[in-house]
Design a protein around this motif. Structure first.
Motif, short mmCIF file in Angstrom:
data_model
loop_
_atom_site.label_atom_id
_atom_site.label_comp_id
_atom_site.label_asym_id
_atom_site.label_seq_id
_atom_site.Cartn_x
_atom_site.Cartn_y
_atom_site.Cartn_z
N HIS A 23 -6.77 -10.61 33.37
CA HIS A 23 -8.16 -10.85 34.39
C HIS A 23 -8.96 -10.29 33.59
CE1 HIS A 23 -10.28 -8.66 38.07
NE2 HIS A 23 -9.42 -7.81 37.10
N ARG A 26 -10.78 -12.90 32.45
CA ARG A 26 -11.48 -13.63 32.58
C ARG A 26 -12.45 -13.04 32.82
NH1 ARG A 26 -12.81 -14.74 37.98
NH2 ARG A 26 -12.34 -12.68 38.56
N LEU A 27 -12.75 -11.74 33.44
CA LEU A 27 -14.18 -11.20 33.12
C LEU A 27 -14.95 -10.96 32.29
CD1 LEU A 27 -12.74 -7.45 35.34
CD2 LEU A 27 -14.40 -9.14 36.32
N ARG A 29 -15.06 -13.70 30.66
CA ARG A 29 -15.09 -14.72 30.07
C ARG A 29 -14.42 -15.26 29.05
NH1 ARG A 29 -16.71 -13.61 34.55
NH2 ARG A 29 -18.49 -14.87 35.68
#
Lengths: 111, 483
Positions: A23, A26-27, A29
């Motif tokens: 997570h 992903r935040l 990138r």
């Protein structure tokens, strides 16, 4: 306060889960391989473990030190300073068009 | 404040909180010395700091901090020591990949704003942050979703903003609009922003939800963006509230999300989902030290605070008996100081206010002083000028003719009070000259009487070149027909 909803110092057995690492990556990138996810889950867990050691101490009387210097109100007067040369700046960018920075499509991209 | 407000079904109550971003009218940006102004030429008001070049460091603008505190105090906020925070997100409008803002320790907290009708809306916070750059989407009709690429202009990046967050205390569309108008009036009064919604120096986002009337729960809200006028704000809230009611009525529920108001289409469309977007990983900005305003600074700000619009309205309200709307308009236009001076100089308060509201130019009236206005109103009440003449004289006063002196202007036009016996002689002569019209005035039905009153008044105005007082003529005609 929710500095990061993903990281909880309260979990005793496992400081951070694999899913939480995915997570956060992903935040930010970041595109991580499975091996990297495992590696960083371990490393981040170690860092949080270290933080937990400090958490165990009673620091109620200690001032937070987000800023190590005892300084406040560092301000500047509201006075103009020369701008940067636009062409020079744009020449440093990967792509430019019509005096502007040109960037890839904003929505739809995933790491 | 009533107007025609198509309200929700009475089982449902509207719950609105507003987030207003205001650009501060400093000379330079928040963290660097680049000019804070609008420019049509992209990327000309930039430096290493506001385009986030490595090694650049922010230094806070003291004027921006002062303006922010001034606004906070005008909204009745407590001023607190604060730290800046980084709000991390990936969007190219900030070259640093974060926006520098305030998070858990805002400068201003816990204030309130009183609307013109006395309703009080709580202010949760008013924090300092920087504006982002401007992106233009190319291809796909200019929409972000379909664009093939985007262009970025950082002129606006780093412009100082205050974000004013209200509590969800607003219950009607009219109150939402009144809140924005009142806030704009305050911003103008304390001179910290030009507060132009149309030009983006004041931007309003509305958090809208509904709940069953009588309950105090807070249901899922949607944040409406892209609202460009007070009128648009009203339409957007109304649309959104109805959308929520329809969803609940159908056994569904709204999703917490940001929605885009489409003014032309008169509807809102879904943007990004809120849960996901809110993971901004805020952390304290290590490159800026805390702000710790001293009590002396706060006292200085309080001492320099001008009289705010609410108090200015009250001041006129106490001295007059005109409708509230008249006072609201006069204060909004900043003509209340002029009015107050004229009233204190002895002119009739109601006449002063209505004359200003009706006949004084909105744009340029700087040539009119309290003294000259008082004199004009006294000339009118004293019968030296008719209402029509007073209106004309005021127009010329505003244009600065004859040094703005009402006596000189009236004299130049030959306006002077007509003695009442002179007027009576004229009326008597007209009755003799027009016996048919006179008998229709005396003996006709209401329509006839009205028509003939117009006829005689017209004749008198013609004979006196418009100098007769219409009311005095009507009175005389009435007396003559009765006697």
């Amino acid at each position: 306060m929710e500095w990061s909803g993903a990281v909880s110092l309260g979990a005793m057995t496992q400081r951070i889960t694999r899913d939480e690492v995915v997570h956060v990556a992903r935040l930010a990138r970041l595109s991580l391989s499975d091996a990297e996810i495992d590696e960083f889950t371990g490393q981040l867990g170690d860092i949080l473990e270290h933080a937990a050691d400090i958490e165990a101490l009673d620091v109620g009387d200690v001032e937070p030190t987000s800023h190590p210097l005892p300084m406040v109100n560092v301000l500047r007067p509201d006075e103009l300073r020369p701008a940067l040369d636009r062409d020079l700046l744009l020449s440093q960018a990967p792509a430019a068009e019509d005096g502007q920075f040109r960037v890839p499509p904003i929505l739809g991209e995933e790491p | 404040m009533t107007m025609h407000e198509p309200s929700l079904p009475k089982e449902w109550e509207l719950v609105v909180g507003l987030e207003v971003h205001v650009e501060l009218a400093t000379k330079t940006k928040l963290f660097c010395g680049c000019e804070n102004k609008f420019s049509h030429i992209p990327n000309t008001l930039i430096c290493p700091t506001c385009v986030g070049l490595p090694g650049s460091l922010p230094v806070m603008n003291e004027k921006a901090v002062e303006f922010a505190m001034r606004l906070g105090r005008a909204l009745g906020c407590e001023i607190h020591p604060s730290v800046m925070a980084r709000k991390n997100y990936f969007y190219p409008d900030m070259a640093k990949d974060f926006q520098t803002t305030q998070y858990d320790q805002p400068t201003n907290a816990d204030g309130q704003l009183a609307l013109a009708d006395g309703t009080v809306v709580g202010i949760e916070r008013a924090h300092i942050e920087e504006d982002a750059g401007k992106t233009t989407h190319v291809g796909g009709g200019g929409r972000i979703n379909d664009a093939t690429y985007s262009l970025v202009d950082y002129n606006r990046a780093g412009v100082p903003l205050v974000e004013i967050v209200s509590r969800p205390d607003i219950r009607t569309v009219e109150h939402a609009k009144a809140y924005v108008s009142e806030l704009r009036d305050i911003l103008l009064a304390i001179e910290v922003s030009d507060a132009k919604m149309e030009e983006g120096s004041m931007r309003v986002d509305a958090n809208v939800s509904v709940r069953p009337t009588g309950s105090d729960e807070l249901r899922t809200r949607c944040e409406l963006k892209n609202i460009n006028s007070v009128r648009s704000l009203g339409r957007a809230i109304e649309y959104e509230a109805r959308r929520h009611v329809d969803l609940y009525t159908n056994g569904e529920a709204p999703r917490q999300e940001t929605r885009h108001w489409d003014e032309e289409g008169g509807r809102s469309t879904a943007g990004r989902s809120k849960e996901d977007a809110d993971d901004y990983r805020y952390f304290q900005e290590p490159d800026l030290v805390p702000l710790a305003p001293t009590s002396e600074q706060i006292a200085e700000i309080d001492a320099s605070m001008p009289v705010l619009p609410a108090a200015r309205r009250a001041r006129l309200g106490e001295r007059s008996s005109v409708a509230d709307e008249v006072i609201v308009t006069v204060v909004e236009r900043g003509q209340d100081g002029l009015a107050l001076g004229a009233i204190e100089a002895g002119a009739d308060a109601d006449k002063v206010l209505t004359r200003i509201q009706n006949d004084l130019a909105v744009d340029d009236w700087s040539a009119v002083t309290s003294e000259s206005l008082a004199m004009l109103i006294q000339m009118e009440t004293g019968g030296e000028l008719t209402a029509t003449q007073a209106k004309q004289v005021l127009g010329e006063m505003a244009a600065g003719e004859h040094g703005g002196d009402p006596k000189a202007i009236a004299a130049a036009h030959g306006f002077e009070a007509m003695e009442s016996d002179e007027l009576e002689t004229l009326v008597d002569q007209l009755i003799v000259d027009h016996p048919d019209e006179w008998s229709r005035f005396v003996g006709g039905d209401d329509g006839d009487r009205k028509k003939m009153q117009g006829f005689f008044t017209g004749q008198i105005m013609k004979a006196t070149k418009g100098q007769a007082d219409g009311r005095a003529v009507a009175q005389l005609l009435g007396q003559k027909s009765a006697g």
